[in-house]
Design a protein around this motif. Structure first.
Motif, mmCIF file in Angstrom:
data_model
loop_
_atom_site.group_PDB
_atom_site.id
_atom_site.type_symbol
_atom_site.label_atom_id
_atom_site.label_comp_id
_atom_site.label_asym_id
_atom_site.label_seq_id
_atom_site.Cartn_x
_atom_site.Cartn_y
_atom_site.Cartn_z
ATOM 1 N N LEU A 12 0.828 -1.209 0.000
ATOM 2 C CA LEU A 12 0.000 0.000 0.000
ATOM 3 C C LEU A 12 0.863 1.260 0.000
ATOM 4 C CD1 LEU A 12 -2.796 -1.123 2.478
ATOM 5 C CD2 LEU A 12 -3.023 -0.767 0.012
ATOM 6 N N TYR A 13 1.927 1.265 0.799
ATOM 7 C CA TYR A 13 2.801 2.443 0.832
ATOM 8 C C TYR A 13 3.569 2.615 -0.477
ATOM 9 C CZ TYR A 13 1.822 3.277 5.753
ATOM 10 O OH TYR A 13 1.201 3.567 6.938
ATOM 11 N N LEU A 14 3.968 1.527 -1.106
ATOM 12 C CA LEU A 14 4.648 1.631 -2.407
ATOM 13 C C LEU A 14 3.708 2.189 -3.481
ATOM 14 C CD1 LEU A 14 6.903 -1.550 -2.586
ATOM 15 C CD2 LEU A 14 7.624 0.833 -2.433
ATOM 16 N N VAL A 15 2.470 1.724 -3.480
ATOM 17 C CA VAL A 15 1.497 2.258 -4.438
ATOM 18 C C VAL A 15 1.265 3.743 -4.163
ATOM 19 C CG1 VAL A 15 -0.910 2.156 -5.204
ATOM 20 C CG2 VAL A 15 0.385 0.049 -4.891
ATOM 21 N N TYR A 99 -7.267 6.398 -2.279
ATOM 22 C CA TYR A 99 -7.791 5.084 -1.874
ATOM 23 C C TYR A 99 -6.729 4.287 -1.126
ATOM 24 C CZ TYR A 99 -9.275 0.230 -2.242
ATOM 25 O OH TYR A 99 -9.590 -1.072 -1.953
ATOM 26 N N HIS A 100 -5.544 4.193 -1.704
ATOM 27 C CA HIS A 100 -4.495 3.392 -1.089
ATOM 28 C C HIS A 100 -3.980 4.018 0.216
ATOM 29 C CE1 HIS A 100 -4.528 1.349 -4.977
ATOM 30 N NE2 HIS A 100 -4.019 0.326 -4.307
ATOM 31 N N TRP A 101 -3.936 5.334 0.277
ATOM 32 C CA TRP A 101 -3.485 5.975 1.506
ATOM 33 C C TRP A 101 -4.469 5.708 2.647
ATOM 34 C CZ3 TRP A 101 0.894 7.448 3.280
ATOM 35 C CH2 TRP A 101 0.954 8.218 4.442
ATOM 36 N N ARG A 102 -5.746 5.764 2.345
ATOM 37 C CA ARG A 102 -6.748 5.461 3.374
ATOM 38 C C ARG A 102 -6.631 4.003 3.826
ATOM 39 N NH1 ARG A 102 -12.191 8.631 1.398
ATOM 40 N NH2 ARG A 102 -11.463 10.697 1.962
ATOM 41 N N ARG A 103 -6.409 3.110 2.873
ATOM 42 C CA ARG A 103 -6.250 1.689 3.236
ATOM 43 C C ARG A 103 -4.988 1.481 4.071
ATOM 44 N NH1 ARG A 103 -10.152 -2.105 1.160
ATOM 45 N NH2 ARG A 103 -8.500 -3.530 1.776
ATOM 46 N N ALA A 104 -3.912 2.161 3.717
ATOM 47 C CA ALA A 104 -2.666 2.013 4.476
ATOM 48 C C ALA A 104 -2.802 2.621 5.864
ATOM 49 C CB ALA A 104 -1.512 2.693 3.709
ATOM 50 N N ASP A 105 -3.524 3.716 5.958
ATOM 51 C CA ASP A 105 -3.711 4.371 7.241
ATOM 52 C C ASP A 105 -4.577 3.525 8.174
ATOM 53 O OD1 ASP A 105 -3.157 6.521 8.931
ATOM 54 O OD2 ASP A 105 -5.070 7.487 8.450
#
Length: 107
Positions: A12-15, A99-105
């Motif tokens: 997620l952080y890489l994306v 989207y990915h930042w929210r999922r990673a958070d």
């Protein structure tokens, strides 16, 4: 307690990193394209004829102006296409990043 650095969170952080870079490049391209649309490239000066008589060079001022106008149209077209491409880049990368930042958070 869940480990913070698992495969999912790394992905997620890489994306997020890649989409953030895409946003930066897309935004920089947008600014450049808008500046090109506002501040147009100056027209070229007509060729100077000094050593040879104009009749020998087959120089036609009207044709020169027509060619300059066609070149300006092509430049504008290229700028608009690049602007659309950068808008698409920002339009795709922005929601993906969010989207990915929210999922990673949340992870």
């Amino acid at each position: 307690m869940q480990e913070r650095w698992n495969i999912r969170s790394i992905y997620l952080y890489l994306v997020c990193l890649v989409t953030l870079i895409m946003l930066i490049f897309g935004t920089a391209g947008l600014v450049r394209n808008v500046a090109e649309l506002i501040y147009r490239q100056p027209a070229l000066a007509a060729p100077m004829v000094t050593a040879v008589a104009p009749s020998e060079l087959d120089y036609d001022p009207d044709r020169w102006e027509q060619e300059q106008e066609v070149q300006r149209q092509w430049d504008r077209r290229s700028t608009v296409l690049s602007l659309v491409g950068n808008l698409a880049l920002v339009g795709v990368a922005g929601p993906l990043y969010r989207y990915h930042w929210r999922r990673a958070d949340a992870a």
